[in-house]
Design a protein around this motif. Structure first.
Motif, PDB file in Angstrom:
ATOM      1  N   VAL A 150       3.957 -75.119  26.954  1.00  0.00           N
ATOM      2  CA  VAL A 150       3.990 -74.564  25.599  1.00  0.00           C
ATOM      3  C   VAL A 150       4.780 -75.488  24.673  1.00  0.00           C
ATOM      4  CG1 VAL A 150       4.849 -72.638  24.192  1.00  0.00           C
ATOM      5  CG2 VAL A 150       3.666 -72.179  26.343  1.00  0.00           C
ATOM      6  N   PHE A 151       5.823 -76.098  25.194  1.00  0.00           N
ATOM      7  CA  PHE A 151       6.662 -76.983  24.387  1.00  0.00           C
ATOM      8  C   PHE A 151       5.868 -78.176  23.865  1.00  0.00           C
ATOM      9  CE2 PHE A 151       9.558 -80.649  24.086  1.00  0.00           C
ATOM     10  CZ  PHE A 151      10.437 -80.180  23.130  1.00  0.00           C
ATOM     11  N   PHE A 152       4.881 -78.650  24.629  1.00  0.00           N
ATOM     12  CA  PHE A 152       4.090 -79.794  24.168  1.00  0.00           C
ATOM     13  C   PHE A 152       3.382 -79.459  22.849  1.00  0.00           C
ATOM     14  CE2 PHE A 152       3.903 -81.134  28.787  1.00  0.00           C
ATOM     15  CZ  PHE A 152       4.700 -82.245  28.605  1.00  0.00           C
ATOM     16  N   ARG A 153       2.739 -78.296  22.773  1.00  0.00           N
ATOM     17  CA  ARG A 153       2.029 -77.925  21.548  1.00  0.00           C
ATOM     18  C   ARG A 153       3.016 -77.618  20.417  1.00  0.00           C
ATOM     19  NH1 ARG A 153      -2.901 -73.577  21.298  1.00  0.00           N
ATOM     20  NH2 ARG A 153      -3.544 -74.942  23.019  1.00  0.00           N
ATOM     21  N   VAL A 154       4.055 -76.894  20.746  1.00  0.00           N
ATOM     22  CA  VAL A 154       5.010 -76.475  19.720  1.00  0.00           C
ATOM     23  C   VAL A 154       5.732 -77.681  19.118  1.00  0.00           C
ATOM     24  CG1 VAL A 154       7.148 -75.211  19.326  1.00  0.00           C
ATOM     25  CG2 VAL A 154       5.319 -74.178  20.682  1.00  0.00           C
ATOM     26  N   SER A 155       6.189 -78.584  19.956  1.00  0.00           N
ATOM     27  CA  SER A 155       6.946 -79.736  19.446  1.00  0.00           C
ATOM     28  C   SER A 155       6.075 -80.644  18.594  1.00  0.00           C
ATOM     29  CB  SER A 155       7.537 -80.529  20.616  1.00  0.00           C
ATOM     30  OG  SER A 155       6.511 -81.007  21.474  1.00  0.00           O
ATOM     31  N   ALA A 156       4.788 -80.783  18.956  1.00  0.00           N
ATOM     32  CA  ALA A 156       3.893 -81.602  18.140  1.00  0.00           C
ATOM     33  C   ALA A 156       3.704 -80.987  16.765  1.00  0.00           C
ATOM     34  CB  ALA A 156       2.547 -81.762  18.841  1.00  0.00           C
ATOM     35  N   LEU A 157       3.582 -79.668  16.698  1.00  0.00           N
ATOM     36  CA  LEU A 157       3.429 -79.007  15.400  1.00  0.00           C
ATOM     37  C   LEU A 157       4.718 -79.087  14.586  1.00  0.00           C
ATOM     38  CD1 LEU A 157       1.542 -75.814  14.523  1.00  0.00           C
ATOM     39  CD2 LEU A 157       3.936 -75.933  13.885  1.00  0.00           C
ATOM     40  N   VAL A 158       5.860 -78.831  15.223  1.00  0.00           N
ATOM     41  CA  VAL A 158       7.138 -78.829  14.500  1.00  0.00           C
ATOM     42  C   VAL A 158       7.460 -80.218  13.957  1.00  0.00           C
ATOM     43  CG1 VAL A 158       9.629 -78.505  14.785  1.00  0.00           C
ATOM     44  CG2 VAL A 158       8.040 -76.849  15.754  1.00  0.00           C
ATOM     45  N   SER A 159       6.997 -81.258  14.628  1.00  0.00           N
ATOM     46  CA  SER A 159       7.316 -82.614  14.177  1.00  0.00           C
ATOM     47  C   SER A 159       6.734 -82.934  12.808  1.00  0.00           C
ATOM     48  CB  SER A 159       6.813 -83.636  15.203  1.00  0.00           C
ATOM     49  OG  SER A 159       5.390 -83.627  15.269  1.00  0.00           O
ATOM     50  N   VAL A 160       5.670 -82.226  12.407  1.00  0.00           N
ATOM     51  CA  VAL A 160       5.067 -82.458  11.087  1.00  0.00           C
ATOM     52  C   VAL A 160       5.075 -81.201  10.231  1.00  0.00           C
ATOM     53  CG1 VAL A 160       3.582 -84.361  11.832  1.00  0.00           C
ATOM     54  CG2 VAL A 160       2.769 -82.021  12.059  1.00  0.00           C
ATOM     55  N   LEU A 161       5.708 -80.133  10.696  1.00  0.00           N
ATOM     56  CA  LEU A 161       5.753 -78.891   9.938  1.00  0.00           C
ATOM     57  C   LEU A 161       6.605 -79.073   8.691  1.00  0.00           C
ATOM     58  CD1 LEU A 161       4.917 -75.849  10.038  1.00  0.00           C
ATOM     59  CD2 LEU A 161       7.141 -75.409  11.097  1.00  0.00           C
TER      60      LEU A 161
ATOM     61  N   ALA B  37       4.587 -69.563  11.045  1.00  0.00           N
ATOM     62  CA  ALA B  37       4.311 -70.645  11.980  1.00  0.00           C
ATOM     63  C   ALA B  37       4.302 -70.148  13.425  1.00  0.00           C
ATOM     64  CB  ALA B  37       5.340 -71.768  11.799  1.00  0.00           C
ATOM     65  N   ALA B  38       5.233 -69.258  13.766  1.00  0.00           N
ATOM     66  CA  ALA B  38       5.252 -68.700  15.123  1.00  0.00           C
ATOM     67  C   ALA B  38       4.001 -67.864  15.387  1.00  0.00           C
ATOM     68  CB  ALA B  38       6.506 -67.851  15.312  1.00  0.00           C
TER      69      ALA B  38
ATOM     70  N   ALA C  36      -2.202 -70.460  -1.215  1.00  0.00           N
ATOM     71  CA  ALA C  36      -3.014 -71.357  -0.393  1.00  0.00           C
ATOM     72  C   ALA C  36      -2.400 -71.542   0.989  1.00  0.00           C
ATOM     73  CB  ALA C  36      -3.174 -72.703  -1.094  1.00  0.00           C
ATOM     74  N   LEU C  37      -1.071 -71.640   1.058  1.00  0.00           N
ATOM     75  CA  LEU C  37      -0.392 -71.800   2.343  1.00  0.00           C
ATOM     76  C   LEU C  37      -0.587 -70.572   3.222  1.00  0.00           C
ATOM     77  CD1 LEU C  37       1.553 -73.416   4.179  1.00  0.00           C
ATOM     78  CD2 LEU C  37       3.443 -72.276   3.001  1.00  0.00           C
ATOM     79  N   MET C  38      -0.377 -69.388   2.662  1.00  0.00           N
ATOM     80  CA  MET C  38      -0.545 -68.168   3.437  1.00  0.00           C
ATOM     81  C   MET C  38      -2.011 -67.944   3.810  1.00  0.00           C
ATOM     82  SD  MET C  38       2.426 -67.268   3.959  1.00  0.00           S
ATOM     83  CE  MET C  38       4.054 -67.701   3.331  1.00  0.00           C
ATOM     84  N   GLY C  39      -2.919 -68.360   2.927  1.00  0.00           N
ATOM     85  CA  GLY C  39      -4.335 -68.271   3.260  1.00  0.00           C
ATOM     86  C   GLY C  39      -4.710 -69.166   4.429  1.00  0.00           C
ATOM     87  N   PHE C  40      -4.072 -70.325   4.521  1.00  0.00           N
ATOM     88  CA  PHE C  40      -4.335 -71.199   5.666  1.00  0.00           C
ATOM     89  C   PHE C  40      -3.846 -70.560   6.963  1.00  0.00           C
ATOM     90  CE2 PHE C  40      -2.925 -74.448   8.658  1.00  0.00           C
ATOM     91  CZ  PHE C  40      -4.072 -75.219   8.792  1.00  0.00           C
ATOM     92  N   PHE C  41      -2.665 -69.959   6.941  1.00  0.00           N
ATOM     93  CA  PHE C  41      -2.158 -69.304   8.141  1.00  0.00           C
ATOM     94  C   PHE C  41      -3.063 -68.145   8.575  1.00  0.00           C
ATOM     95  CE2 PHE C  41       2.204 -70.996   7.003  1.00  0.00           C
ATOM     96  CZ  PHE C  41       2.263 -71.841   8.096  1.00  0.00           C
ATOM     97  N   GLU C  42      -3.616 -67.425   7.596  1.00  0.00           N
ATOM     98  CA  GLU C  42      -4.470 -66.296   7.931  1.00  0.00           C
ATOM     99  C   GLU C  42      -5.817 -66.729   8.472  1.00  0.00           C
ATOM    100  OE1 GLU C  42      -4.728 -63.990   4.415  1.00  0.00           O
ATOM    101  OE2 GLU C  42      -2.613 -63.345   4.450  1.00  0.00           O
ATOM    102  N   ASN C  43      -6.372 -67.811   7.937  1.00  0.00           N
ATOM    103  CA  ASN C  43      -7.686 -68.276   8.376  1.00  0.00           C
ATOM    104  C   ASN C  43      -7.739 -69.792   8.290  1.00  0.00           C
ATOM    105  OD1 ASN C  43     -10.339 -68.505   9.124  1.00  0.00           O
ATOM    106  ND2 ASN C  43     -11.193 -67.593   7.288  1.00  0.00           N
TER     107      ASN C  43
END
Length: 256
Positions: free
Chosen positions: A22-33, A147-148, A244-251
């Protein structure tokens, strides 16, 4: 250590494996979040953020069997890092939209060189103001919670260890880039329209009074006008961006 002791440690080893994958996916996302993956943040802070997100996401994700051999582990790691990085870049493109909008607005209102190198990227002053205000707004709006949730729901669309389809991923990326630039032009529209009206009026004045040095009058006017428009329009622009940001998270996979 006896065989019985090793058998008793098997659930613990399996738990460590699950957290690591799980850390592999999470850390990759957090690195550019946005905000959490900023280049100005120390690496230790980013690592703590990645571990914190992993502690939230790992219990909500179904476990998978441990891969056999180093090749299987490498396949899992590359697949998870690719998925996390793609998801994070999709969110990051929305910040790029703000930076692009700030650059367009700065060029339109002759404010492109004021504090242009205040950050790591050479963004004009308007871009800096919009980005910092938008990131602060996103944090107050629950960026970390969204994000979570986004990470947890991503395992329904892209299970652990499954590579995304390259054709589908490229088409999705192109759509996100197109949406980012479309959003940038929408955010910069008030400044572009004002600049067009200003230049038309300045041209008419110059034709009516050729002896008048309109540049000396017009330069301070467009500068003040740009700053005043930024002050007035920022709440509306930030509202459009956060939607737009919240719309991206939703879909995140919507077609338009």
């Amino acid at each position: 250590m006896s065989l019985d002791n090793l058998t008793a440690l098997e659930p613990l080893i399996g738990g460590y494996w699950h957290v690591a994958i799980v850390f592999f996916r999470v850390s990759a996302l957090v690195s550019v979040l946005p905000a959490f993956g900023a280049s100005t943040l120390p690496t230790r802070i980013k690592l703590v953020a990645a571990f914190s997100f992993t502690a939230i996401v790992a219990p909500a994700v179904p476990t998978v069997p441990e891969p056999e051999g180093l090749a299987g582990l490498a396949l899992f790691a590359v697949a998870e890092a690719t998925i996390g990085l793609a998801m994070g870049l999709g969110i990051r493109l929305l910040v790029l939209a703000l930076q692009t909008a700030g650059s367009i607005a700065g060029q339109s209102t002759s404010l492109s060189q004021i504090f242009g190198t205040a950050g790591m990227d050479p963004i004009p002053a308007m871009g800096q103001v919009l980005v910092f205000a938008a990131l602060a707004l996103a944090i107050f709006a629950g960026l970390h919670i969204r994000a979570a949730e986004f990470l947890i729901l991503s395992y329904d669309m892209l299970p652990i260890g499954q590579f995304p389809d390259p054709a589908g991923l490229s088409q999705w990326g192109i759509r996100q880039i197109a949406r980012s630039f479309s959003l940038a032009f929408v955010l910069a529209a008030p400044f572009v329209i004002t600049a067009v009206i200003y230049n038309l009026a300045l041209g008419a004045i110059n034709r009516a009074m050729p002896q008048m040095m309109v540049a000396f009058v017009g330069a301070p006017l467009i500068t003040f006008g740009g700053l005043f428009l930024l002050f007035v329009a920022s709440p509306m622009l930030l509202t459009v961006w956060i939607d737009a940001l919240m719309g991206f998270f939703e879909n995140p996979v919507r077609m338009n």
